[in-house]
Design an enzyme around this catalytic site. Structure first.
Site, PDB file in Angstrom:
ATOM      1  N   TYR A 144       0.679  -1.104  -0.147  1.00 50.81           N
ATOM      2  CA  TYR A 144      -0.091  -0.006   0.054  1.00 50.81           C
ATOM      3  C   TYR A 144       1.171   1.354  -0.097  1.00 50.81           C
ATOM      4  O   TYR A 144       0.827   2.254  -0.935  1.00 50.81           O
ATOM      5  CB  TYR A 144      -0.967  -0.120   1.180  1.00 50.81           C
ATOM      6  N   GLY A 147       3.157   1.454  -3.140  1.00 49.63           N
ATOM      7  CA  GLY A 147       2.256   1.685  -4.235  1.00 49.63           C
ATOM      8  C   GLY A 147       1.888   2.975  -4.358  1.00 49.63           C
ATOM      9  O   GLY A 147       1.903   3.949  -5.428  1.00 49.63           O
ATOM     10  N   LYS A 148       1.368   3.688  -3.157  1.00 51.03           N
ATOM     11  CA  LYS A 148       0.811   5.130  -3.189  1.00 51.03           C
ATOM     12  C   LYS A 148       2.203   6.055  -3.249  1.00 51.03           C
ATOM     13  O   LYS A 148       2.011   7.055  -4.012  1.00 51.03           O
ATOM     14  CB  LYS A 148       0.502   5.220  -2.074  1.00 51.03           C
ATOM     15  N   SER A 188     -14.673   1.615  12.775  1.00 53.59           N
ATOM     16  CA  SER A 188     -15.732   0.577  12.284  1.00 53.59           C
ATOM     17  C   SER A 188     -15.688  -0.528  13.154  1.00 53.59           C
ATOM     18  O   SER A 188     -16.936  -1.031  13.974  1.00 53.59           O
ATOM     19  CB  SER A 188     -15.878   0.185  10.999  1.00 53.59           C
ATOM     20  N   ASN A 189     -14.565  -0.928  13.583  1.00 50.96           N
ATOM     21  CA  ASN A 189     -14.272  -2.186  14.445  1.00 50.96           C
ATOM     22  C   ASN A 189     -15.007  -1.780  15.935  1.00 50.96           C
ATOM     23  O   ASN A 189     -15.841  -2.540  16.279  1.00 50.96           O
ATOM     24  CB  ASN A 189     -12.930  -2.775  14.520  1.00 50.96           C
ATOM     25  N   GLN A 208      -0.592   3.421  20.863  1.00 46.62           N
ATOM     26  CA  GLN A 208      -0.435   4.327  19.416  1.00 46.62           C
ATOM     27  C   GLN A 208      -1.570   5.377  18.961  1.00 46.62           C
ATOM     28  O   GLN A 208      -2.661   5.210  19.589  1.00 46.62           O
ATOM     29  CB  GLN A 208      -0.403   3.069  18.441  1.00 46.62           C
ATOM     30  N   GLN A 275       2.443   6.837  15.743  1.00 48.30           N
ATOM     31  CA  GLN A 275       1.884   7.939  15.899  1.00 48.30           C
ATOM     32  C   GLN A 275       1.570   8.456  14.511  1.00 48.30           C
ATOM     33  O   GLN A 275       2.369   8.218  13.503  1.00 48.30           O
ATOM     34  CB  GLN A 275       2.974   9.038  16.757  1.00 48.30           C
TER      35      GLN A 275
END
Ligand code: NAD
Ligand code: UDP
Length: 315
Positions: A144, A147-148, A188-189, A208, A275
Site C-alpha cells: 500500500y 504503491g501510493k 468501524s471495528n 499508538q 503516531q
C-alpha cells in the site's frame, strides 16, 4: 456542469464524493470493480440520470471524455489491502498510469487520493508535506505505502514531462457512515463491537495514536483542492490534527454507545505506525482556509447511528 470520473466511487469515501458532485449538478461516472465495496452505497444514485456506474478494474485502460478525474480506486483498510498485496500495488501503480494516460489524452485535471501512509511510521511529528517518510519497503504495509508513493511519483512526472494538470492530497485516517461492516479499520471495528456487546479489540498496548477526520470534511477539502489553480499540485495533507490513542478512542466509543463491552488486547500487527498527526498549515493557506469542522464526538455519533441502523436492518 462538468463530467467527472471518480475511480473507487462505490467505496466509502468515493460514494460521499459522488453524492456531493451530483448534488452540485455535475455528471458523474463511477468506475469501480467492487473489490472492497458493494453496490449498496451507490444504489441510491442509480436513478439519477447524471450518474453512471461502470464495473471496471483500473489496472486495465478505460476511456471516457471527462473534465476531471478523482483517482480513489485502491483498498484502504490494512485487512483489505493485505489480502492480495500484488494486486494492491498493481491497482495503485497501473491504475495511476491508466488514469494519467486518460487525463493526458482528454486534457482532464486529475486528483490523486494519496495517504498519510507515505510517511510510514513517522519520526517527524506532526507530519508536514516536506517530510520524506519512514517506510519499510519490504514489510506487510509496503504494498500500500510504496504503491501510493510510486503513484505520487507518476503524478509529478506526468505533470513535469507532459504538463498534465495534477493534484495530490495526502488523506489522514477518515471515518464516517458507509464504511463496510467488515472493513476492519479501527473506528468501524470498535463501533460494531460496542453495539454488539462484543469485546473491543485493541491491537498492542493501545497507546499508538491516530488523528481522525470525518468524511464530510475530507470531501470539502478534495473539492477545494480540485478547484485550485493549475500551478498548485500539492501534495497537501488533508486531515484533522486532533490526535487520540486507540485506548482513548475505545473509551469515547464505549461512552457514546453506553456499551458494556470489555476491552481486550491482541498482538500489534507488524510495522503498525506508532503516531500520526497532520500539519494542515498548507491546506489552510492554499485551500481558502480549509479546516476540519466536525469534531470527534459529533462525527462518531453520526457513524454510530449509521451502524446501529445497518445492524438492525440485518436482524
Ligand atoms: P474503500 O476500500 O472503501 O474504497 C476503495 C474503492 O476502490 C472500493 O470501492 C474498491 O472496490 C475500489 N477498488 C479497489 N481496487 C480497485 C481496482 N483495481 N479497480 C477499480 N476499483 C477498485 O476505501 P476508502 O476509505 O473509501 O478509500 C478511498 C481512497 O482514499 C483510497 O485510494 C485510499 O487509499 C485513500 N485513503 C483513504 C483513507 C481513509 O482513512 N479512509 C486514508 C488515506 C487514503
Ligand atoms: N486497531 C486496533 N483494533 C482494531 C483495528 C485497528 O487497535 O480492531 C489499531 C491498529 O493497530 C492501528 C490503529 O488502530 O494502530 C488504526 O488502524 P486502522 O486499520 O484503522 O488504520 P491505519 O493503521 O492504516 O492507520
Amino acid at each position: 456542469m462538468k463530467r467527472i470520473l471518480v475511480t473507487g466511487g462505490a467505496g466509502f469515501i468515493g460514494s460521499h464524493l459522488c453524492e456531493r458532485l451530483l448534488n452540485e449538478g455535475n455528471e458523474v461516472i463511477c468506475v469501480d470493480n467492487l473489490f472492497s465495496s458493494s453496490k449498496s452505497k451507490i444504489i441510491p444514485f442509480m436513478g439519477n440520470p447524471n450518474f453512471e456506474f461502470v464495473r471496471q478494474d483500473v489496472t486495465f485502460p478505460y476511456f471516457a471524455e471527462v473534465d476531471e478525474i478523482f483517482n480513489l480506486a485502491c483498498p484502504a483498510s490494512p485487512v483489505n489491502y493485505q489480502v492480495n498485496p500484488i494486486k494492491t500495488i498493481k491497482t495503485s501503480v497501473m491504475g495511476a498510469i491508466n488514469m494519467l494516460g486518460l487525463a493526458k489524452r482528454v486534457n482532464a485535471k486529475i486528483l490523486q487520493a494519496s495517504t498519510s501512509e507515505v510517511y510510514g511510521d513517522p519520526i517527524v511529528h506532526p507530519q508536514t508535506e516536506d517530510y520524506w517518510g519512514h517506510v519499510n519497503p519490504i514489510g506487510i504495509r509496503s504494498c500500500y505505502d510504496e504503491g501510493k508513493r510510486c503513484a505520487e511519483s507518476l503524478f509529478i512526472n506526468y505533470h513535469q514531462q507532459n504538463s498534465v494538470k495534477i493534484k495530490i492530497i495526502r488523506i489522514f485516517n477518515t471515518y464516517g457512515p458507509r464504511m463496510e461492516l467488515n472493513d476492519g479499520r479501527v473506528v468501524s471495528n470498535f463501533i460494531i463491537q460496542a453495539l454488539k456487546g462484543e469485546d473491543i479489540t485493541i491491537y498492542g498496548d493501545g497507546l499508538q495514536s491516530r488523528s481522525f477526520q470525518y468524511v464530510d470534511d475530507l470531501v470539502e477539502g478534495m473539492i477545494r483542492m480540485m478547484n485550485t489553480g493549475d500551478d498548485f499540485t500539492g501534495p497537501v495533507n488533508i486531515g484533522n490534527p486532533l490526535e487520540f490513542t486507540m485506548l482513548e478512542l475505545a473509551e469515547v466509543i464505549l461512552k457514546l454507545t453506553g456499551s458494556k463491552s470489555k476491552i481486550i488486547y491482541q498482538p500489534l500487527p507488524q510495522d503498525d505506525p506508532t503516531q500520526r498527526q497532520p500539519n494542515i498549515d498548507l491546506a489552510k493557506e492554499k485551500l481558502n482556509n480549509w479546516q476540519p469542522t466536525v469534531q470527534l464526538k459529533e462525527g462518531l455519533q453520526k457513524t454510530i447511528e449509521y451502524f446501529d441502523k445497518t445492524l438492525k436492518q440485518q436482524l
